[in-house]
Design a protein around this motif. Structure first.
Motif, PDB file in Angstrom:
ATOM      1  N   SER A 127      41.591 -58.448 -58.547  1.00 54.41           N
ATOM      2  CA  SER A 127      41.070 -59.767 -58.868  1.00 54.41           C
ATOM      3  C   SER A 127      41.925 -60.431 -59.937  1.00 54.41           C
ATOM      4  O   SER A 127      42.063 -61.644 -59.975  1.00 54.41           O
ATOM      5  N   LEU A 128      42.537 -59.626 -60.814  1.00 54.42           N
ATOM      6  CA  LEU A 128      43.424 -60.223 -61.818  1.00 54.42           C
ATOM      7  C   LEU A 128      44.663 -60.797 -61.165  1.00 54.42           C
ATOM      8  O   LEU A 128      45.101 -61.893 -61.471  1.00 54.42           O
ATOM      9  N   ALA A 129      45.224 -60.026 -60.218  1.00 55.33           N
ATOM     10  CA  ALA A 129      46.446 -60.486 -59.585  1.00 55.33           C
ATOM     11  C   ALA A 129      46.207 -61.746 -58.793  1.00 55.33           C
ATOM     12  O   ALA A 129      47.087 -62.562 -58.618  1.00 55.33           O
ATOM     13  N   GLN A 131      30.448 -50.942 -61.811  1.00 55.68           N
ATOM     14  CA  GLN A 131      30.842 -52.338 -61.581  1.00 55.68           C
ATOM     15  C   GLN A 131      29.678 -53.122 -60.965  1.00 55.68           C
ATOM     16  O   GLN A 131      29.442 -54.278 -61.314  1.00 55.68           O
ATOM     17  N   TYR A 132      28.959 -52.468 -60.076  1.00 55.64           N
ATOM     18  CA  TYR A 132      27.792 -53.102 -59.445  1.00 55.64           C
ATOM     19  C   TYR A 132      26.771 -53.489 -60.516  1.00 55.64           C
ATOM     20  O   TYR A 132      26.215 -54.587 -60.485  1.00 55.64           O
ATOM     21  N   THR A 160      36.078 -59.087 -54.376  1.00 56.95           N
ATOM     22  CA  THR A 160      35.356 -59.972 -53.452  1.00 56.95           C
ATOM     23  C   THR A 160      35.802 -59.705 -52.024  1.00 56.95           C
ATOM     24  O   THR A 160      36.992 -59.741 -51.727  1.00 56.95           O
ATOM     25  N   LYS A 161      34.828 -59.440 -51.172  1.00 59.31           N
ATOM     26  CA  LYS A 161      35.164 -59.167 -49.772  1.00 59.31           C
ATOM     27  C   LYS A 161      35.605 -60.461 -49.090  1.00 59.31           C
ATOM     28  O   LYS A 161      34.944 -61.489 -49.225  1.00 59.31           O
ATOM     29  N   PRO A 162      36.725 -60.436 -48.374  1.00 58.98           N
ATOM     30  CA  PRO A 162      37.153 -61.645 -47.661  1.00 58.98           C
ATOM     31  C   PRO A 162      36.109 -62.035 -46.618  1.00 58.98           C
ATOM     32  O   PRO A 162      35.387 -61.175 -46.113  1.00 58.98           O
ATOM     33  N   PRO A 163      36.001 -63.340 -46.306  1.00 62.34           N
ATOM     34  CA  PRO A 163      34.995 -63.757 -45.310  1.00 62.34           C
ATOM     35  C   PRO A 163      35.282 -63.169 -43.937  1.00 62.34           C
ATOM     36  O   PRO A 163      36.424 -62.826 -43.615  1.00 62.34           O
ATOM     37  N   LEU A 212      26.551 -59.117 -52.795  1.00 62.32           N
ATOM     38  CA  LEU A 212      26.912 -58.044 -53.724  1.00 62.32           C
ATOM     39  C   LEU A 212      27.110 -56.724 -52.983  1.00 62.32           C
ATOM     40  O   LEU A 212      28.001 -55.939 -53.318  1.00 62.32           O
ATOM     41  N   MET A 213      26.296 -56.480 -51.957  1.00 64.48           N
ATOM     42  CA  MET A 213      26.495 -55.283 -51.138  1.00 64.48           C
ATOM     43  C   MET A 213      27.844 -55.357 -50.417  1.00 64.48           C
ATOM     44  O   MET A 213      28.568 -54.351 -50.336  1.00 64.48           O
ATOM     45  N   GLU A 214      28.205 -56.527 -49.916  1.00 69.26           N
ATOM     46  CA  GLU A 214      29.519 -56.703 -49.263  1.00 69.26           C
ATOM     47  C   GLU A 214      30.642 -56.341 -50.230  1.00 69.26           C
ATOM     48  O   GLU A 214      31.576 -55.620 -49.879  1.00 69.26           O
ATOM     49  N   ASN A 215      30.542 -56.844 -51.465  1.00 70.72           N
ATOM     50  CA  ASN A 215      31.585 -56.566 -52.462  1.00 70.72           C
ATOM     51  C   ASN A 215      31.622 -55.090 -52.845  1.00 70.72           C
ATOM     52  O   ASN A 215      32.699 -54.527 -53.068  1.00 70.72           O
TER      53      ASN A 215
END
Length: 863
Positions: A633-635, A483-484, A61-64, A446-449
């Motif tokens: 993302s797990l961490a 992943q996408y 996830t891309k940070p804001p 989703l493009m950001e991620n």
């Protein structure tokens, strides 16, 4: 304000508007107070029970964006209402999506106040004068229009060829002009982005205060007979509540003021728009004060309730569950009847109409990402210039904010306006705009991620040799695309789920309003006096109806996923493409209750992601160069979960959760699920343990595929009878015979020799080839972007030769290992059995990308 507007809105009219606003706030207050305490109770409960969102995602996830990030700045012509003239202004748009105009660039740079500040929530962007006139006339019910000849005079005379009109419901409209079509396109696309975000970002907030407000608006409108979506739920709390007040005020203002207006049509229209803006500003100021005071009261109330909620949590939950049972008994039959008659027959066809445009939008995003990465890769191969590569990467990171490049993707979804026309008459769902804009926001997210994940996975490889960097770019691209695909499927199912419920729920609510709603009062006797603030029968009733509809929608969505329509994945699949750069990122945090079902399978079956990671030289290197400041993302909180209830109370918004009866076992599935805890994929494929691991106790005899299916079913039955003792037991199971300390595991993963890696690559290729052969019949051509074409499968089948026996033996050995696994291990495997069809096609891609680059495309894009 202009003089004419001020003279129209005299003191008497202002007093009337203030009185109506005050009455509206007073009427709304009890609804808000009730929902506030209910939402607060749910918030405390989820905190106590440590509930987590069960939807999984594979991309990082891309940070804001940092507040104040500039999205647009340019000098352009803007029409100034005050002086009725066009002026050159310096316009700046930051990531609060407000359009600010300054005298000039110097004024902006020295921090001067903007000349105007427009928040375009609820607005519409138009680039043709005719379109603008049509829309603005529709909202100007002119009593003299019929007796007056058409006014050929334009509303605003344009100084340049390319205009942009910003229409807003209760504010004067914005007019901008450009010399070049490209500048017009850039600004209009950006304005559309601003409107989408301002309309929906508040509704996406997960704070209990935001949830309480939206629920209160829904109940408030239902009391007046309005069910379902409302086009004026746009913007934040103050804007939404002001829209509620204006909806009531508008008929009176039109009746009182429009007939008194004199002059030409354009003059009357201009006066009316100014008057509306003045009324709306008055309402907004008063709503802001009233809502602020109301919130303070509610906060004080919940402060006193918190102790009761925490100490009585079990009682509150039991009491609510008992109430649910009682109300469900009353509601179930009429709700089911209404569903069967008015909803079920149409769900599949509505979904079909939704799936096409939404999926083509997400496919377009995927294609755009792939195209941009290919250009970056090609440029680097030509120049070998790492400085230029960094610049291209920076540009790629800004791709989601590039409104012009993203616009063709968003345009695909606009087809929904045509496709869903029938809903207006059958379901009285006129607000397709809400579905379209929400979908476009998800596409941008989703493009950001995707670009963020690409940059994170590639960054460790930017300092190496140019040839290795070029290979890394290609491998990272393939990983991100996989992943996408998974995340796209998950998000689209969520969109379909929300839209189907939003479209059909009002029909059921209306059908039961006269029979069931009046009965609710008698159920209040089942709520303890101390808990009347935390539990409300209306909320329970609405939750039950929502759940009934949700179950119906999930059935049709699941059916579409089973048929692989538009490349939707089933929910019990485990995709070999976690958003990690190495196996070390996949280590579970034992005893935590935060993992999603889809993550559990991939985290606990090292045979799935591991085979790709260990056979991938690029990502082996990334383990040594891994940057600790970029947690996976797990961490960040997703980790192995203990068996237990999979849905939190109120978890109705979750995308379909896999159940035990979803299990599908085939000979190849046995091979995939055999990557049991404690058994690395390299051991399974190479036929021996990795360095530092104990060898298997005995060599099992091969068994038939049907035998493995029976064994799995036996173990499934057995697992229902055995309870999990404690977290340490799972810790032992998930790590093999005994728990290996993390440091040792990291060393083991870093030490496999080059020969072992090469051997593994060869073994994996033979295994993938065997899988291709078994999947030849089931590959949906043209619909699945990660599926090989029939010709490719045939060619690779011929080349495969006698390698099939290797994979067959592996399947037999792996299936037999399930027999000796602990019962706990069986539970994990069964709960999230991978969807073998999709899993295989993904492994095909890995093989394709690594072994057949010259002969065939690595990952066909969606059509």
């Amino acid at each position: 304000m202009g003089g004419s507007a001020s003279s129209q809105l005299d003191e008497g009219k202002c007093a009337y508007i203030r009185g109506k606003t005050e009455a509206a706030i007073k009427n709304f207050s009890p609804y808000y107070s009730r929902q506030y305490s209910v939402a607060f109770c749910n918030h405390v409960r989820s905190e106590v029970e440590q509930q987590r969102d069960l939807t999984s995602q594979f991309l990082k996830t891309k940070p804001p964006l940092t507040p104040g990030t500039i999205l647009y700045e340019a000098e352009l012509s803007q029409f100034s209402e005050d002086i009725k003239k066009w002026k050159e202004r310096y316009v700046v748009v930051k990531n609060d999506y407000a359009v600010e105009s300054y005298e000039n660039k110097e004024a902006y740079q020295r921090g001067a106040a903007p000349k105007s500040r427009i928040l375009p929530a609820g607005g519409k962007v138009l680039t043709s004068e005719d379109e603008y006139n049509l829309l603005s006339d529709r909202h100007f019910p002119d009593p003299l229009a019929s007796s007056e000849k058409e006014n050929a005079q334009p509303f605003v005379v344009l100084p340049k060829e390319f205009p942009v009109y910003l229409w807003q419901p209760f504010l004067r409209h914005g007019y901008f002009c450009f010399h070049e079509a490209a500048d017009q396109k850039r600004f209009s696309a950006l304005l559309s982005d601003c409107i989408r975000h301002l309309n929906h970002d508040y509704m996406k907030q997960m704070t209990f205060e935001a949830q309480a407000f939206l629920e209160a608006v829904q109940f408030f409108r239902q009391e007046k007979g309005h069910y379902g979506s409302w086009e004026m739920i746009t913007g934040d709390e103050i804007q939404i509540l002001s829209n509620l007040v204006m909806e009531e005020l508008l008929p009176t203002l039109q009746t009182d003021l429009l007939p008194k207006m004199k002059g030409k049509k354009n003059d009357r229209k201009r006066t009316w728009l100014g008057l509306l803006e003045e009324a709306y500003t008055l309402v907004q100021n008063q709503v802001s004060e009233g809502l602020s005071a109301l919130k303070e009261e509610c906060r004080a109330l919940t402060k006193g309730l918190e102790g009761t909620i925490r100490s009585d949590m079990d009682q509150i939950v039991n009491s609510k569950n008992y109430l649910i049972g009682k109300i469900k008994a009353m509601v179930a039959q009429p709700a089911e009847k209404s569903c069967v008659e008015s909803v079920q027959p149409f769900l599949a066809s509505i979904l079909e109409e939704l799936m096409g445009p939404v999926s083509s939008g997400f496919s377009e995003v995927r294609a755009l990402f792939e195209k941009e990465v290919d250009e970056l890769s090609q440029n680097f191969q030509n120049t070998k210039d790492s400085v230029q590569l960094k610049e291209h990467l920076d540009r790629l990171m800004n791709l989601p904010l590039h409104s012009v490049k993203m616009e063709p993707c968003y345009t695909k979804v606009n087809l929904l306006h045509e496709r869903l026309q029938d809903l207006k008459s059958r379901f009285r769902f006129p607000h397709v705009d809400l579905v379209v804009q929400r979908t476009q926001n998800y596409m941008q997210e989703l493009m950001e991620n995707a670009v963020f994940t690409f940059e994170q996975l590639l960054s460790p490889h930017l300092q190496g040799e140019a040839s290795k960097t070029a290979v890394a770019i290609e491998k990272v691209k393939l990983r991100v695309l996989k992943q996408y695909d998974y995340d796209s499927s998950t998000i689209r199912k969520k969109i379909f789920q929300e839209a189907l419920v939003q479209i059909t729920l009002p029909t059921v609510q209306k059908a039961l309003a006269s029979t069931c709603k009046p009965e609710l009062q008698k159920y209040e006797q089942f709520i303890f006096a101390d808990h009347t603030n935390m539990i409300h029968v209306e909320n329970v009733y609405e939750e039950i109806l929502h759940q009934i509809l949700l179950d119906e929608t999930l059935k049709v969505i699941k059916e579409a996923a089973i048929l692989k329509k538009h490349n939707l994945f089933e929910d019990n699949m485990a995709l070999p493409s976690e958003s990690v750069s190495s196996l070390t990122d996949l280590k579970p945090l034992i005893g935590s209750n935060q993992a999603s079902p889809a993550r559990r399978a991939s985290a606990i079956l090292p045979g799935v992601p591991g085979s790709e990671t260990l056979s991938n030289e690029v990502f082996q290197e990334s383990e040594e160069e891994k940057q600790p400041e970029v947690p996976s993302s797990l961490a960040k909180g997703e980790s192995l979960s203990l068996p237990g209830p999979s849905l939190p109370p109120g978890g109705t918004e979750q995308v379909i959760i896999s159940r035990v009866d979803d299990l599908v076992v085939s000979p190849v599935a046995a091979e995939d699920t055999a990557g049991l805890p404690g058994t690395r994929s390299s051991e399974l494929e190479l036929g021996g343990p990795l360095e530092g691991e104990e060898p298997a106790q005995e060599e099992p005899e091969p068994i038939t595929a049907s035998g493995s299916l029976k064994e799995l079913r036996k173990l499934l039955t057995a697992s229902m009878e055995v309870s999990v003792d404690s977290a340490p037991a799972i810790e032992e199971d998930t790590n093999g015979e005994s728990h290996i300390p993390q440091e040792n595991e990291e060393e083991e993963e870093k030490e496999p020799s080059q020969a072992a890696t090469t051997h593994l690559d060869n073994c994996e290729e033979s295994e993938v080839s065997e899988r291709e052969a078994s999947q030849q019949e089931g590959c949906p051509l043209g619909s699945d972007p990660v599926c090989l074409s029939e010709n490719q499968v045939s060619e690779e089948q011929e080349e495969m030769g006698g390698q099939s026996s290797v994979a067959q033996v592996t399947a037999s050995v792996n299936a037999e290992e399930i027999k000796v696994a602990h019962v706990h291990e069986c539970q994990w495997v069964v709960e999230d059995a991978p969807n073998t069809d999709v899993l295989l096609s993904h492994k095909d891609d890995v093989k394709e990308g690594e072994g057949a680059q010259e002969s065939s495309p690595e990952l066909p894009s969606e059509e």
